[in-house]
Design a protein around this motif. Structure first.
Motif, PDB file in Angstrom:
ATOM      1  N   ILE A   1      28.220  60.192 -19.809  1.00  0.00           N
ATOM      2  CA  ILE A   1      27.430  60.393 -21.025  1.00  0.00           C
ATOM      3  C   ILE A   1      28.137  61.416 -21.903  1.00  0.00           C
TER       4      ILE A   1
ATOM      5  N   ASP B   1      23.125  58.785 -27.109  1.00  0.00           N
ATOM      6  CA  ASP B   1      23.153  57.345 -27.347  1.00  0.00           C
ATOM      7  C   ASP B   1      21.765  56.746 -27.110  1.00  0.00           C
TER       8      ASP B   1
ATOM      9  N   MET C   1      20.971  53.628 -27.351  1.00  0.00           N
ATOM     10  CA  MET C   1      21.078  52.217 -26.935  1.00  0.00           C
ATOM     11  C   MET C   1      20.325  51.317 -27.918  1.00  0.00           C
TER      12      MET C   1
ATOM     13  N   GLN D   1      17.221  57.385 -23.502  1.00  0.00           N
ATOM     14  CA  GLN D   1      18.627  57.394 -23.886  1.00  0.00           C
ATOM     15  C   GLN D   1      19.480  56.625 -22.873  1.00  0.00           C
ATOM     16  N   ARG D   2      20.761  56.505 -23.197  1.00  0.00           N
ATOM     17  CA  ARG D   2      21.735  55.882 -22.298  1.00  0.00           C
ATOM     18  C   ARG D   2      21.611  56.507 -20.912  1.00  0.00           C
ATOM     19  N   ASN D   3      21.588  55.666 -19.867  1.00  0.00           N
ATOM     20  CA  ASN D   3      21.334  56.189 -18.524  1.00  0.00           C
ATOM     21  C   ASN D   3      22.590  56.472 -17.731  1.00  0.00           C
TER      22      ASN D   3
ATOM     23  N   VAL E   1      31.661  53.921 -21.642  1.00  0.00           N
ATOM     24  CA  VAL E   1      30.755  53.413 -22.672  1.00  0.00           C
ATOM     25  C   VAL E   1      31.497  53.392 -24.009  1.00  0.00           C
TER      26      VAL E   1
ATOM     27  N   THR F   1      30.564  53.187 -27.009  1.00  0.00           N
ATOM     28  CA  THR F   1      29.956  53.998 -28.070  1.00  0.00           C
ATOM     29  C   THR F   1      30.625  55.363 -28.186  1.00  0.00           C
TER      30      THR F   1
END
Length: 508
Positions: free
Chosen positions: A94, A98, A100, A121-123, A498, A500
């Motif tokens: 992370i 993010d 998602m 949020q992004r996990n 990720v 992103t």
């Protein structure tokens, strides 16, 4: 004669076992208190004059104050990821906040309040090694109360899958933009509260008088989330007093919105006098007394810390409990907070571009103290430390093994007054707010800005021993140092899993 000898053996065995039991080391309880957006200069022991933090200040008298401690990132989710995993931002899964957005209208507060599929949020992957998992294996009961931000409710990234026996609070950082929310989470269950849905950025109604307290009633309802969380934290301590416990108290205070029960800010209203009401720009609620409310939110956090300490003392646990108090990043510049009035980042530069969201000192250097009466002497340390040091520090404290790939170094020797191994340098990166990298090596600080926005790879260089405000870029005078920092930044950055979080200018 034989009977007398046997009796003597039994007596000696009894006292030997009793002595062994008395000498058996007891694993200390650990309470890690993470404030949200609390600035380096917003506590009394760091020189704050307008905001009262008597309990934090008193706690600082019982242990070690760190003057060179850094968050792992300049915003919420990645800072918490670095803390729990011991991995810096060049290696962390992370690396940003993010949401998602591929899931749908995740930024629609009302929809996310009703639908857990849009919340969170992004996990972190469930198999991620965390500090909390390490402490579970070491025999600790583990709990998190407060704000999570590392995995949505219906994903594998919930706290109960990442090393926490108990969770109560906000799963989602966006939902935390209302301190009177419609719901919180307890473990895997959504707990509804006695609050109506009021969407952040809801303005005063037409005809409402901004100088009439009644105009703000909808922003101050029944169930104040920080109070509910605090009650659960106190219960966790009570329920686990007879076994080693780890409490990660991730308070949402003093993160905006500016909200607090009216009785908690009356002292500051009287002290500060009349104010220009805040009209609620930039997605936050209006407030009649913005300065009084913000100061009261920090004092509220301070009072809760004082109650935790009093609870520990009442249970007779103070000498076997380490308490750490710090902040996830620097102070905010939005939501009605007057950072200049409070000198929130002192002695660093205040405001947008220099505090939360940025890798200058005001964005990542955070207050930290560690208290453990009888074990840690009252002192001030200039040891340069960072969030990714917490994992190995606690592992050494409880006698647990440390994964080889961690980026941190234990600072337990520093706490115990012993010789401390130092970092060669600290590293950060952040793909948001333009894309950034930073390195601190001794008193040298290197910063890259706008890596994503402008494909910029130029490095700024500051000598913190002479330029704590980071205003005099001396990169042109030190080409050899710049080359060294370029090498460090290339070495420490790994392409994020990720997409992103990727920065193409770095080769991602």
């Amino acid at each position: 004669m034989t009977r007398n000898i046997l009796s003597l053996i039994l007596v000696l065995s009894f006292f030997s076992c009793q002595e062994a039991e008395e000498q058996k080391p007891t694993k200390p309880n650990i309470i890690f208190i993470l404030a949200d957006d609390l600035g380096f200069g917003e506590v009394g022991y760091q020189g704050q004059k307008k905001i009262k933090t008597p309990n934090i200040d008193a706690l600082s008298e019982t242990g070690m104050i760190f003057t060179n401690h850094y968050s792992g990132a300049p915003v919420c989710a990645p800072a918490r990821s670095v803390l729990l995993t011991g991995m810096h931002m060049g290696h962390s899964y992370i690396r940003g906040n993010d949401a998602m957005k591929e899931r749908g209208d995740v930024w629609d507060y009302a929809k996310a309040s009703a639908d857990p599929n849009l919340e969170g949020q992004r996990n972190l992957p469930a198999e991620t090694e965390t500090m909390s998992k390490m402490l579970q294996r070491a025999g600790y009961k583990t709990g998190i109360v407060g704000k999570w931000g590392l995995g949505a409710p219906l994903t594998e990234g919930i706290p109960n899958n990442l090393g926490f026996d108990y969770f109560y609070g906000y799963n989602c950082q966006r939902q935390a933009h209302n301190l009177y929310p419609t719901h919180l989470w307890e473990n895997k269950e959504k707990v509804m509260l006695d609050n109506d849905l009021v969407v952040p950025a809801t303005k005063l109604g037409e005809g409402d008088d901004p100088n009439d307290p009644a105009s703000y009633a909808k922003y101050e309802q029944n169930d104040y989330a920080p109070d509910l969380m605090h009650e659960k934290a106190m219960n966790f301590i009570q329920e686990n007093k007879d076994e080693p416990f780890f409490l990660y108290y991730a308070s949402p205070l003093p993160h905006v919105p500016l909200q607090i029960p009216n009785e908690d800010r009356q002292e500051y209203i009287s002290e500060f006098g009349s104010e220009e009401p805040y009209n609620g720009n930039k997605g936050y609620f209006p407030n009649q007394y913005p300065n009084a409310t913000y100061a009261a939110m920090i004092t509220k956090l301070d009072q809760q810390i004082g109650e935790i300490r009093a609870k520990i003392q009442a249970l007779g646990l103070e000498e076997n409990t380490m308490i750490i108090v710090t902040s996830d990043n620097g102070p905010t510049y939005v939501g009605g907070v007057d950072y200049e009035h409070f000198e929130s980042s002192a002695p660093f530069t205040n405001g947008f571009g220099r505090t939360k969201g940025f890798l200058y000192e005001g964005g990542i250097r955070v207050p930290m103290l560690v208290s453990w009466p009888g074990k840690i002497e009252k002192s001030t340390s200039d040891h340069i430390s960072v969030f990714y040091d917490i994992f190995p520090t606690l592992a050494e404290l409880v006698g647990a093994s440390v994964p080889e790939n961690l980026d941190g170094k234990s600072f337990l020797p520093e706490l115990m007054g012993k010789e401390q191994d130092k970092h060669d340098y600290l590293y950060w990166e952040f793909p948001e707010t333009g894309g950034q990298q930073a390195v601190r090596m001794g008193n040298w600080k290197a910063v890259r800005q706008n890596i994503v926005k402008e494909n910029n790879l130029e490095i700024e260089l500051y000598d913190l021993s002479k330029d704590i405000l980071e205003q005099n870029n001396i990169a042109a005078d030190h080409p050899d140092l710049i080359k060294k920092f370029e090498e460090i930044m290339a070495k420490e950055h790994e392409t994020p899993v990720v997409s992103t979080f990727r920065m193409p200018a770095l080769g991602d």
